[in-house]
Design a protein around this motif. Sequence first.
Motif, PDB file in Angstrom:
ATOM      1  N   SER A 186      52.532  59.201   1.961  1.00 61.77           N
ATOM      2  CA  SER A 186      51.072  59.121   1.982  1.00 61.77           C
ATOM      3  C   SER A 186      50.547  58.058   1.018  1.00 61.77           C
ATOM      4  CB  SER A 186      50.461  60.477   1.648  1.00 61.77           C
ATOM      5  OG  SER A 186      50.901  60.931   0.385  1.00 61.77           O
ATOM      6  N   THR A 187      51.092  57.994  -0.199  1.00 61.05           N
ATOM      7  CA  THR A 187      50.610  56.991  -1.158  1.00 61.05           C
ATOM      8  C   THR A 187      50.975  55.586  -0.706  1.00 61.05           C
ATOM      9  OG1 THR A 187      52.616  57.227  -2.521  1.00 61.05           O
ATOM     10  CG2 THR A 187      50.718  58.580  -3.105  1.00 61.05           C
ATOM     11  N   LEU A 188      52.127  55.447  -0.068  1.00 57.02           N
ATOM     12  CA  LEU A 188      52.538  54.142   0.434  1.00 57.02           C
ATOM     13  C   LEU A 188      51.628  53.701   1.578  1.00 57.02           C
ATOM     14  CD1 LEU A 188      54.704  51.963   0.043  1.00 57.02           C
ATOM     15  CD2 LEU A 188      56.066  53.114   1.773  1.00 57.02           C
ATOM     16  N   ALA A 189      51.305  54.641   2.473  1.00 57.10           N
ATOM     17  CA  ALA A 189      50.409  54.321   3.587  1.00 57.10           C
ATOM     18  C   ALA A 189      49.017  53.950   3.080  1.00 57.10           C
ATOM     19  CB  ALA A 189      50.327  55.508   4.536  1.00 57.10           C
ATOM     20  N   LYS A 190      48.527  54.676   2.075  1.00 54.98           N
ATOM     21  CA  LYS A 190      47.200  54.377   1.524  1.00 54.98           C
ATOM     22  C   LYS A 190      47.174  52.989   0.903  1.00 54.98           C
ATOM     23  CE  LYS A 190      45.136  57.637  -0.875  1.00 54.98           C
ATOM     24  NZ  LYS A 190      44.957  58.759  -1.838  1.00 54.98           N
ATOM     25  N   ALA A 191      48.264  52.605   0.225  1.00 56.79           N
ATOM     26  CA  ALA A 191      48.331  51.273  -0.367  1.00 56.79           C
ATOM     27  C   ALA A 191      48.353  50.198   0.716  1.00 56.79           C
ATOM     28  CB  ALA A 191      49.570  51.159  -1.259  1.00 56.79           C
TER      29      ALA A 191
ATOM     30  N   ARG B 157      41.576  55.117   8.574  1.00 57.12           N
ATOM     31  CA  ARG B 157      41.355  56.174   7.591  1.00 57.12           C
ATOM     32  C   ARG B 157      42.007  57.487   8.040  1.00 57.12           C
ATOM     33  NH1 ARG B 157      38.630  54.580   3.440  1.00 57.12           N
ATOM     34  NH2 ARG B 157      37.014  53.004   3.571  1.00 57.12           N
ATOM     35  N   PRO B 158      43.333  57.492   8.169  1.00 55.51           N
ATOM     36  CA  PRO B 158      43.999  58.763   8.494  1.00 55.51           C
ATOM     37  C   PRO B 158      43.962  59.699   7.296  1.00 55.51           C
ATOM     38  CG  PRO B 158      45.608  57.059   8.036  1.00 55.51           C
ATOM     39  CD  PRO B 158      44.270  56.384   8.015  1.00 55.51           C
ATOM     40  N   GLN B 159      44.049  60.986   7.551  1.00 53.07           N
ATOM     41  CA  GLN B 159      44.052  61.976   6.476  1.00 53.07           C
ATOM     42  C   GLN B 159      45.449  62.024   5.855  1.00 53.07           C
ATOM     43  OE1 GLN B 159      41.218  63.525   5.482  1.00 53.07           O
ATOM     44  NE2 GLN B 159      40.267  62.142   6.962  1.00 53.07           N
ATOM     45  N   ILE B 160      45.618  61.324   4.769  1.00 58.99           N
ATOM     46  CA  ILE B 160      46.940  61.211   4.155  1.00 58.99           C
ATOM     47  C   ILE B 160      46.820  61.461   2.655  1.00 58.99           C
ATOM     48  CG2 ILE B 160      48.152  59.738   5.815  1.00 58.99           C
ATOM     49  CD1 ILE B 160      47.076  57.322   4.361  1.00 58.99           C
ATOM     50  N   GLU B 161      46.809  62.701   2.268  1.00 63.35           N
ATOM     51  CA  GLU B 161      46.769  63.060   0.867  1.00 63.35           C
ATOM     52  C   GLU B 161      48.172  63.453   0.402  1.00 63.35           C
ATOM     53  OE1 GLU B 161      44.243  62.572  -1.075  1.00 63.35           O
ATOM     54  OE2 GLU B 161      43.149  61.830   0.674  1.00 63.35           O
ATOM     55  N   PRO B 162      48.560  63.047  -0.797  1.00 67.57           N
ATOM     56  CA  PRO B 162      49.910  63.380  -1.277  1.00 67.57           C
ATOM     57  C   PRO B 162      50.090  64.873  -1.469  1.00 67.57           C
ATOM     58  CG  PRO B 162      48.583  62.428  -3.043  1.00 67.57           C
ATOM     59  CD  PRO B 162      47.788  62.270  -1.771  1.00 67.57           C
TER      60      PRO B 162
ATOM     61  N   VAL C 100      48.802  63.379 -19.470  1.00 66.37           N
ATOM     62  CA  VAL C 100      47.939  63.293 -18.293  1.00 66.37           C
ATOM     63  C   VAL C 100      48.360  64.368 -17.293  1.00 66.37           C
ATOM     64  CG1 VAL C 100      47.570  60.812 -18.580  1.00 66.37           C
ATOM     65  CG2 VAL C 100      49.460  61.621 -17.149  1.00 66.37           C
ATOM     66  N   PRO C 101      47.439  64.803 -16.423  1.00 69.94           N
ATOM     67  CA  PRO C 101      47.822  65.774 -15.382  1.00 69.94           C
ATOM     68  C   PRO C 101      48.721  65.106 -14.349  1.00 69.94           C
ATOM     69  CG  PRO C 101      45.562  65.036 -15.062  1.00 69.94           C
ATOM     70  CD  PRO C 101      45.996  64.468 -16.381  1.00 69.94           C
ATOM     71  N   CYS C 102      49.499  65.904 -13.636  1.00 66.87           N
ATOM     72  CA  CYS C 102      50.408  65.337 -12.639  1.00 66.87           C
ATOM     73  C   CYS C 102      49.650  64.608 -11.537  1.00 66.87           C
ATOM     74  CB  CYS C 102      51.306  66.423 -12.044  1.00 66.87           C
ATOM     75  SG  CYS C 102      50.426  67.714 -11.125  1.00 66.87           S
ATOM     76  N   THR C 103      48.409  65.030 -11.262  1.00 64.81           N
ATOM     77  CA  THR C 103      47.610  64.383 -10.216  1.00 64.81           C
ATOM     78  C   THR C 103      47.116  62.995 -10.633  1.00 64.81           C
ATOM     79  OG1 THR C 103      45.678  65.591 -11.066  1.00 64.81           O
ATOM     80  CG2 THR C 103      46.855  66.552  -9.197  1.00 64.81           C
ATOM     81  N   PHE C 104      47.347  62.618 -11.878  1.00 63.22           N
ATOM     82  CA  PHE C 104      46.998  61.277 -12.344  1.00 63.22           C
ATOM     83  C   PHE C 104      47.756  60.235 -11.527  1.00 63.22           C
ATOM     84  CE2 PHE C 104      47.283  57.631 -15.229  1.00 63.22           C
ATOM     85  CZ  PHE C 104      45.993  57.558 -15.745  1.00 63.22           C
ATOM     86  N   PHE C 105      48.891  60.631 -10.958  1.00 68.50           N
ATOM     87  CA  PHE C 105      49.754  59.706 -10.232  1.00 68.50           C
ATOM     88  C   PHE C 105      49.652  59.937  -8.721  1.00 68.50           C
ATOM     89  CE2 PHE C 105      51.651  60.774 -14.352  1.00 68.50           C
ATOM     90  CZ  PHE C 105      51.581  59.529 -14.963  1.00 68.50           C
ATOM     91  N   ASP C 106      48.413  60.096  -8.226  1.00 66.45           N
ATOM     92  CA  ASP C 106      48.216  60.413  -6.811  1.00 66.45           C
ATOM     93  C   ASP C 106      48.072  59.183  -5.930  1.00 66.45           C
ATOM     94  OD1 ASP C 106      45.779  59.544  -7.699  1.00 66.45           O
ATOM     95  OD2 ASP C 106      44.615  61.195  -6.831  1.00 66.45           O
ATOM     96  N   GLU C 107      48.228  57.986  -6.511  1.00 67.08           N
ATOM     97  CA  GLU C 107      48.214  56.766  -5.704  1.00 67.08           C
ATOM     98  C   GLU C 107      49.046  55.694  -6.389  1.00 67.08           C
ATOM     99  OE1 GLU C 107      44.253  54.358  -7.183  1.00 67.08           O
ATOM    100  OE2 GLU C 107      44.015  55.767  -5.520  1.00 67.08           O
ATOM    101  N   LEU C 108      49.524  54.742  -5.580  1.00 73.09           N
ATOM    102  CA  LEU C 108      50.329  53.657  -6.134  1.00 73.09           C
ATOM    103  C   LEU C 108      49.468  52.758  -7.001  1.00 73.09           C
ATOM    104  CD1 LEU C 108      52.632  52.366  -3.235  1.00 73.09           C
ATOM    105  CD2 LEU C 108      53.318  53.531  -5.320  1.00 73.09           C
ATOM    106  N   ASP C 109      50.003  52.366  -8.130  1.00 76.59           N
ATOM    107  CA  ASP C 109      49.377  51.353  -8.971  1.00 76.59           C
ATOM    108  C   ASP C 109      50.019  50.020  -8.574  1.00 76.59           C
ATOM    109  OD1 ASP C 109      48.187  49.839 -10.882  1.00 76.59           O
ATOM    110  OD2 ASP C 109      48.884  51.007 -12.601  1.00 76.59           O
ATOM    111  N   VAL C 110      49.389  49.308  -7.646  1.00 77.05           N
ATOM    112  CA  VAL C 110      49.975  48.079  -7.117  1.00 77.05           C
ATOM    113  C   VAL C 110      49.872  46.994  -8.184  1.00 77.05           C
ATOM    114  CG1 VAL C 110      49.936  46.389  -5.243  1.00 77.05           C
ATOM    115  CG2 VAL C 110      49.297  48.764  -4.802  1.00 77.05           C
ATOM    116  N   ALA C 111      50.989  46.724  -8.843  1.00 75.98           N
ATOM    117  CA  ALA C 111      51.022  45.774  -9.951  1.00 75.98           C
ATOM    118  C   ALA C 111      52.309  44.966  -9.885  1.00 75.98           C
ATOM    119  CB  ALA C 111      50.928  46.506 -11.292  1.00 75.98           C
TER     120      ALA C 111
END
Length: 535
Positions: free
Chosen positions: A389-394, A457-462, A485-496
């Motif tokens: 899901s995070t890869l698709a969102k990125a 915009r597919p429904q793709i939540e981790p 930090v909470p575990c949900t802090f990492f709910d998306e890729l940090d594209v860097a």
Amino acid sequence: LAKFLNDTILGDADDDIISKDQRRKKSAVNTKSIDFFGKIKGAVGDAVENVTDVVENVTQAVEKAKPSKEDKSASSEDGETIRSGSEGFTSLTTLVSGIILGKDSTSNEEAVRNLIDTARQNVDVGDVDESASLDELYALFRDLWLNLDKTFAEVDFSRFDPTALFYFLEREDEVKNPSWKRMMHRYMKGVDVRMVNELFDALQFAHLAYACKETDIRQGLESFNEKYELVYYEPDSDPVQPSHYLALKKGQSRWGNTLDVILSVRGTSAVEDVLTDCLGQPVAYRGGKAHDGFVRSGQHIVNLHKPLLLEILKVSGKKKIKLRVFGHSLGAATGTIAGIEFNDDERFDVKVVGFGCPASLSKDLSEQYNSIITTVVNDADMIPRMSGSTLAKAAIAIMNYDYTPKARRDAEQALKELQSNASILIGESDVKTAMGFVDKAIDQIIRPNIVKDGALRPQIEPELFPPGRCIHFYTDGYSVSGSYVPCTFFDELDVARTMLDDHLIKRGYRRVFLELMREYHDDEHYSFDRKEFDF
């Protein structure tokens, strides 16, 4: 750039675009300049011949790759998709061939793409590591996003444009700057810098699992302030049976109630394998969800060693085993499950420390085991944030990104730089003419192919996150900082640009610990008083 000029300015096929003023300049150059110009034309001609051969080979390969009429294995709809993709690539190859040979009327527009790519690549020409890192990122994302077609059929990931990725990275650099990072952590509890020494020891135990020889592990265990004796070592890794070692602390008091034991699990050496493994499907586990492969790996280790450890405990006459579990990457995820399973038995006092642990538990499970599991994440490390899901969102964010203003900027800068260094060959009018082609190509070719925002915009939540209590170390513009930090802090890729290097032990976690301690001690030569392994 020479190819671009040959196609659009200096080429005979497009000679009509050269202004009268430019023709007068060309006729007025001296013999020495004519000789220099001839060398440039000769070099371009040699390059054209070489690239023409490549294009012809690619064209032949694409023709061979077309599905035959006899091929009935795919449905008519799928077959049509395959044929249209092949034909599109063939027509693109033919177009490029026409550009090189100066036979196609649209060569100027396609040459703009080459100009943009060349200008963009020149940004990093002085930094070998930077260029290599960008190439690795593109190759990695290309392969992974192609695999996502099965999971997210509504998204056409084949439309992913590599040029968009590079400009998206630039945009992320602008947005996620040190001020942004400090803002994101401003309400998070900071990490006591004195804890870094303990974390460095844990990292060393995790790193030691990558040793290929038993003697290396034994020598490594002797390098710590507290010595350990190796009691089990599995050098080979098989599916759901990772390499790992067990060690007992030497010189333990016979009067103590606990027996100190270390379990360290090896991760995967190749980052590509880690990413592939991270895309596995979650399964039901203890009322929540967990990564199927990690569950089976962790349970394998528990089933293998629990009888042995309980027998050692019985012989020692002690009441509990103080089990410390370490791991990096996939080793951290396997160690997490093993720690949870061991913790069910009250005869085990378990603590797990993982570095760059993949998303492996659902939010509720991750928070449930805060007291026994610690996950350390280095800055933009992509593995703890990785899932389908995070890869698709990125991918969707990158395909939605309109990078054309930055592309135009780079094309214009490259042309002006070339004109300033070769003004006898290229006049200001040529730069304006070329930029006219750039604007036309952007408006008619590039921008229409950018996916419009909101179209995907597919429904793709981790579903899975890094386990337990999470510590995030990051560069804040001045030095290195760390926060819980909470575990949900990492709910998306940090594209860097550093999202791969940040996952590595030597170039990622060890480096950030060393920088933090050097800043803390105000000593640029500070080093940890432990042996650093070189596996």
